[in-house]
Design a protein around this motif. Structure first.
Motif, PDB file in Angstrom:
ATOM      1  N   GLU A 153      11.499 -22.686 -78.068  1.00 39.11           N
ATOM      2  CA  GLU A 153      10.360 -22.109 -78.789  1.00 39.11           C
ATOM      3  C   GLU A 153       9.969 -20.746 -78.219  1.00 39.11           C
ATOM      4  N   LEU A 154      10.035 -20.643 -76.890  1.00 40.72           N
ATOM      5  CA  LEU A 154       9.756 -19.369 -76.230  1.00 40.72           C
ATOM      6  C   LEU A 154      10.749 -18.309 -76.708  1.00 40.72           C
ATOM      7  N   LEU A 155      12.000 -18.727 -76.777  1.00 40.54           N
ATOM      8  CA  LEU A 155      13.060 -17.824 -77.247  1.00 40.54           C
ATOM      9  C   LEU A 155      12.788 -17.372 -78.686  1.00 40.54           C
ATOM     10  N   LEU A 156      12.415 -18.331 -79.533  1.00 41.70           N
ATOM     11  CA  LEU A 156      12.150 -18.000 -80.939  1.00 41.70           C
ATOM     12  C   LEU A 156      10.995 -17.017 -81.072  1.00 41.70           C
ATOM     13  N   VAL A 157       9.949 -17.250 -80.280  1.00 38.36           N
ATOM     14  CA  VAL A 157       8.761 -16.410 -80.374  1.00 38.36           C
ATOM     15  C   VAL A 157       9.058 -14.973 -79.949  1.00 38.36           C
ATOM     16  N   PHE A 158       9.836 -14.824 -78.899  1.00 41.67           N
ATOM     17  CA  PHE A 158      10.079 -13.469 -78.379  1.00 41.67           C
ATOM     18  C   PHE A 158      11.291 -12.780 -78.996  1.00 41.67           C
ATOM     19  N   MET A 159      12.124 -13.548 -79.662  1.00 37.90           N
ATOM     20  CA  MET A 159      13.366 -12.962 -80.171  1.00 37.90           C
ATOM     21  C   MET A 159      13.134 -11.703 -81.026  1.00 37.90           C
ATOM     22  N   PRO A 160      12.190 -11.718 -81.959  1.00 38.02           N
ATOM     23  CA  PRO A 160      12.028 -10.524 -82.804  1.00 38.02           C
ATOM     24  C   PRO A 160      11.551  -9.299 -82.038  1.00 38.02           C
ATOM     25  N   PHE A 161      10.939  -9.512 -80.867  1.00 39.41           N
ATOM     26  CA  PHE A 161      10.287  -8.395 -80.183  1.00 39.41           C
ATOM     27  C   PHE A 161      11.024  -7.924 -78.929  1.00 39.41           C
ATOM     28  N   THR A 162      12.221  -8.443 -78.724  1.00 39.11           N
ATOM     29  CA  THR A 162      13.046  -7.979 -77.612  1.00 39.11           C
ATOM     30  C   THR A 162      14.377  -7.509 -78.182  1.00 39.11           C
ATOM     31  N   LYS A 163      15.293  -7.147 -77.277  1.00 41.74           N
ATOM     32  CA  LYS A 163      16.606  -6.707 -77.758  1.00 41.74           C
ATOM     33  C   LYS A 163      17.368  -7.852 -78.420  1.00 41.74           C
ATOM     34  N   LEU A 164      16.842  -9.079 -78.256  1.00 37.86           N
ATOM     35  CA  LEU A 164      17.499 -10.218 -78.900  1.00 37.86           C
ATOM     36  C   LEU A 164      17.409 -10.128 -80.423  1.00 37.86           C
ATOM     37  N   VAL A 165      16.590  -9.208 -80.906  1.00 37.81           N
ATOM     38  CA  VAL A 165      16.498  -8.985 -82.355  1.00 37.81           C
ATOM     39  C   VAL A 165      17.860  -8.563 -82.915  1.00 37.81           C
ATOM     40  N   HIS A 166      18.782  -8.218 -82.024  1.00 38.08           N
ATOM     41  CA  HIS A 166      20.118  -7.818 -82.502  1.00 38.08           C
ATOM     42  C   HIS A 166      20.817  -8.954 -83.255  1.00 38.08           C
ATOM     43  N   VAL A 167      20.352 -10.198 -83.096  1.00 42.05           N
ATOM     44  CA  VAL A 167      20.969 -11.279 -83.888  1.00 42.05           C
ATOM     45  C   VAL A 167      20.884 -10.964 -85.384  1.00 42.05           C
ATOM     46  N   ALA A 168      19.842 -10.240 -85.763  1.00 41.02           N
ATOM     47  CA  ALA A 168      19.715  -9.861 -87.179  1.00 41.02           C
ATOM     48  C   ALA A 168      20.122  -8.411 -87.406  1.00 41.02           C
ATOM     49  N   THR A 169      19.653  -7.515 -86.537  1.00 39.88           N
ATOM     50  CA  THR A 169      19.846  -6.086 -86.815  1.00 39.88           C
ATOM     51  C   THR A 169      21.287  -5.629 -86.616  1.00 39.88           C
ATOM     52  N   ILE A 170      22.087  -6.415 -85.897  1.00 39.33           N
ATOM     53  CA  ILE A 170      23.488  -6.020 -85.695  1.00 39.33           C
ATOM     54  C   ILE A 170      24.195  -5.885 -87.050  1.00 39.33           C
ATOM     55  N   PHE A 171      23.791  -6.709 -88.008  1.00 40.45           N
ATOM     56  CA  PHE A 171      24.425  -6.631 -89.325  1.00 40.45           C
ATOM     57  C   PHE A 171      24.029  -5.334 -90.028  1.00 40.45           C
ATOM     58  N   ILE A 172      22.798  -4.908 -89.793  1.00 39.44           N
ATOM     59  CA  ILE A 172      22.316  -3.679 -90.423  1.00 39.44           C
ATOM     60  C   ILE A 172      22.970  -2.454 -89.777  1.00 39.44           C
ATOM     61  N   SER A 173      22.948  -2.432 -88.445  1.00 37.19           N
ATOM     62  CA  SER A 173      23.498  -1.249 -87.774  1.00 37.19           C
ATOM     63  C   SER A 173      25.005  -1.136 -87.990  1.00 37.19           C
ATOM     64  N   ARG A 174      25.715  -2.252 -87.942  1.00 34.99           N
ATOM     65  CA  ARG A 174      27.153  -2.192 -88.209  1.00 34.99           C
ATOM     66  C   ARG A 174      27.415  -1.729 -89.644  1.00 34.99           C
ATOM     67  N   TRP A 175      26.585  -2.191 -90.560  1.00 37.31           N
ATOM     68  CA  TRP A 175      26.780  -1.788 -91.959  1.00 37.31           C
ATOM     69  C   TRP A 175      26.613  -0.280 -92.111  1.00 37.31           C
ATOM     70  N   TYR A 176      25.521   0.252 -91.530  1.00 34.46           N
ATOM     71  CA  TYR A 176      25.292   1.708 -91.626  1.00 34.46           C
ATOM     72  C   TYR A 176      26.436   2.470 -90.979  1.00 34.46           C
ATOM     73  N   ASN A 177      26.854   2.017 -89.808  1.00 36.12           N
ATOM     74  CA  ASN A 177      27.935   2.686 -89.082  1.00 36.12           C
ATOM     75  C   ASN A 177      29.200   2.747 -89.938  1.00 36.12           C
ATOM     76  N   GLY A 178      29.578   1.594 -90.490  1.00 36.96           N
ATOM     77  CA  GLY A 178      30.785   1.530 -91.309  1.00 36.96           C
ATOM     78  C   GLY A 178      30.644   2.328 -92.584  1.00 36.96           C
ATOM     79  N   ASP A 179      29.457   2.280 -93.164  1.00 39.37           N
ATOM     80  CA  ASP A 179      29.225   3.006 -94.408  1.00 39.37           C
ATOM     81  C   ASP A 179      29.343   4.510 -94.188  1.00 39.37           C
ATOM     82  N   MET A 180      28.769   4.984 -93.086  1.00 34.46           N
ATOM     83  CA  MET A 180      28.805   6.425 -92.816  1.00 34.46           C
ATOM     84  C   MET A 180      30.224   6.889 -92.495  1.00 34.46           C
TER      85      MET A 180
END
Lengths: 219, 422
Positions: free
Chosen positions: A184-211
């Motif tokens: 639960e601690l992990l879930l609560v802090f995940m969005p607000f630490t670098k662990l947010v990469h679980v979601a944003t990695i898909f966005i950043s990789r997409w932009y990188n590949g698209d560009m």
């Protein structure tokens, strides 16, 4: 509060609250990113690379041999830890039961001794990553409090799960409660630490590949 | 343009977009980008880690574009970026980054660090922290129309010289032809044989073409320093000339950043698509080869290697073309280790070669290229960027290497079948 009461709280209101914070936090982070928008690229794209963003989401997981040669330890530790974590999370019978309860469906599990060994390897890899972070001049240079916090948040569920499974350190019920609380601690802090990469990695990789794909330099 | 810290920070805010926010969100501080950057691998100094070069921009993003960062700022828990910090970062953003893009293809979470450094330079220039040499080049571009102060007279003298050399007339300001040829400043000054080579190749292929007295130079220091207004002005000069002449294509020369400026950034800078197409000279030559309009005789036997210009190959997508062309005229072509998309920069791209402050660092990081060249055992190195070529020649001299250098267009022209017209 008895051990059982703590466990019941952790499995009930605790989990619900943590999931709520996680979902709201992730939504907020995604809104923060996408609301900034992106200017349309007016230069004519090279043809045939329309799917480069999507492809990069997959292909960027494959280290190129030129880079692997010098940075193999980062890749080996990273791969070992991530695979171990996902196997432990998704293929351990009690976890699948929990998912079945929430999602209404489940999937086959791996034998517990196998998951046990995988979890141990994953824990070892995570300790290896910490040691490497403290030792490697670049990693040490980049390291912030947030990196250590993220490491701890990730380590706790693995470690407490392992201890609970083996009935070590604390009474089983209490350790199980602590394990769930650590998730639960992990879930609560995940969005607000670098662990947010679980979601944003898909966005950043997409932009990188698209560009890159726009210019024809697809990888 | 008066520079100030406030203007700089405002520029940072202007460039902030969804890709940048996603990149900063995703970074896990793994440090892999350092291993992809020759400024780190050749110095071993962690401050040259690519993502670290963006630290002030990242802090501003966190403080102003994330909820948690805003709360931390309100509580006085984060310190705002300062002018002194930006001054300190000038070396990292300008001297130790050639915008080569190797970190961008290495980052496991997909961060386009090069894109962000280019954007960060907008704010750095607006805050007055661009290096003297690049400011000087940009000033010359504004005042004299050329980063190296090349006047029309000098260009026309080179045109005349090449006409005499080749015996072929080079059309000037000829409307209605298919191709407009422009050159990089470095080519006009140091490698005018590029123009003569094109004249011979085009004669054989039967192309109609011209040079322009209004836009003969492709080098865009506005891109390198990070001032979009100036970059736009330089691009517009070419666009106006090309559209006035009514050409179908503008041929981007053997210059990396000129291609980036004209092909990819240009339409975005002027806010509309062009009425012509931009084609890189290597793309055109390879098209001619495939169409059977480029006829060569014989092959050079000496071992020959290729330096891939970053902006043309990794960030331009022209990867196979130079190889096709070299194999047409060379029998012993040897690829460098880490070639093509993973090639190492010459060390002088992205304005670094115009930045005198960075000179020693540039020679230090050249050791990477030195090892690459030595590894091939090649006698001659071919490239397709006049700036790379100049930087490489200086590096070869510094390290007492006797590798010969030649531009790819020139190499092809050397093997051109004479007296044959399409």
């Amino acid at each position: 509060m008895s051990d059982m009461e703590l466990l019941l709280w952790a499995r009930g209101p605790g989990l619900q609250g943590a999931v709520a914070v996680f979902v709201a936090g992730m939504a907020l982070r995604l809104i923060e990113i996408y609301s900034l928008g992106r200017k349309r690229d007016l230069s004519p794209a090279r043809p045939g690379n329309g799917g480069a963003g999507w492809a990069t989401i997959i292909t960027r997981s494959i280290p190129h041999k030129e880079l692997l040669r010098t940075t193999y330890l980062t890749y080996i530790l990273g791969y070992t830890f991530h695979i171990g974590l996902f196997v432990t999370l998704l293929l351990f019978a009690p976890h699948i039961q929990l998912f079945r309860g929430v999602l209404g469906f489940g999937w086959p599990s791996l034998p517990s001794p196998v998951v046990d060994a995988v979890a141990l390897v994953s824990i070892a890899a995570l300790f290896g990553m910490l040691a490497y972070r403290l030792y490697h001049p670049v990693k040490r240079f980049l390291t912030t409090f947030g990196d250590h916090a993220a490491w701890l948040l990730t380590m706790l569920p693995l470690l407490t799960g392992y201890l609970a499974f083996h009935h070590l350190l604390l009474p089983y019920t209490l350790m199980l409660a602590v394990h769930i609380l650590s998730v639960e601690l992990l879930l609560v802090f995940m969005p607000f630490t670098k662990l947010v990469h679980v979601a944003t990695i898909f966005i950043s990789r997409w932009y990188n590949g698209d560009m890159l794909g726009h210019k024809g330099a697809r990888l | 343009m008066s520079a100030s810290f406030e203007r700089g920070v405002n520029s940072f805010r202007e460039v902030m977009d969804a890709p940048i926010a996603s990149f900063f969100s995703s970074c896990v501080h793994c440090g892999l980008c350092a291993d992809a950057c020759l400024f780190y691998t050749e110095t071993g100094d962690p401050k040259y880690t690519p993502i670290y070069k963006l630290e002030p921009l990242k802090r501003l993003w966190r403080q102003e574009y994330t909820l948690l960062g805003k709360l931390a700022s309100l509580a006085g828990l984060s310190k705002p970026i300062t002018d002194a910090e930006l001054a300190e970062w000038s070396e990292l953003v300008y001297d130790s980054c050639t915008l080569c893009g190797r970190c961008t293809v290495a980052c496991p979470v997909g961060n386009d660090i090069t894109y962000m450094v280019r954007k960060m330079r907008e704010g750095m220039a607006a805050a007055g922290h661009a290096p003297e040499g690049v400011i000087e080049a940009t000033r010359k571009t504004i005042e004299q129309g050329s980063p190296m102060g090349i006047q029309l007279k000098a260009f026309l003298a080179q045109v005349k010289g090449q006409e005499e050399e080749t015996g072929i007339e080079i059309p000037l300001d000829k409307a209605g032809v298919d191709y407009l040829v422009i050159m990089s400043s470095m080519e006009i000054l140091g490698y005018p044989e590029y123009l003569g080579s094109l004249a011979r190749i085009f004669k054989q292929a039967g192309l109609t073409w011209t040079v322009s007295s209004e836009a003969f130079e492709a080098t865009n220091s506005g891109i390198q320093i990070g001032v979009s207004d100036i970059a736009r002005e330089i691009v517009l000069r070419v666009v106006n000339a090309a559209e006035k002449l009514g050409v179908k294509y503008v041929i981007s020369p053997e210059c990396g950043h000129a291609f980036t400026a004209l092909r990819w950034e240009g339409p975005n800078l002027i806010g509309r698509p062009y009425k012509f197409e931009v084609v890189h000279v290597l793309e055109l030559l390879d098209q001619l080869r495939r169409a059977g309009k480029l006829k060569t005789v014989g092959k050079t036997d000496e071992p020959l290697t290729l330096h891939d210009p970053c902006q043309i190959v990794r960030r331009g997508g022209v990867v196979a073309e130079p190889r096709n062309l070299i194999r047409m005229v060379a029998s012993d072509f040897r690829e460098m280790e880490d070639s093509g998309m993973y090639n190492w920069c010459c060390g002088g791209g992205g304005g670094v070669s115009a930045n005198h402050r960075a000179e020693e660092l540039r020679f230090t990081v050249f050791k990477r290229k030195k090892r690459q060249i030595e590894g091939t055992g090649a006698v001659t190195m071919v490239t397709a960027c006049a700036n790379c070529r100049n930087v490489l020649e200086e590096g070869l001299e510094r390290y007492h290497m006797d590798t010969k250098m030649i531009g790819l267009t020139e190499l092809v022209a050397e093997h051109l079948k004479e007296d044959e017209q399409a």
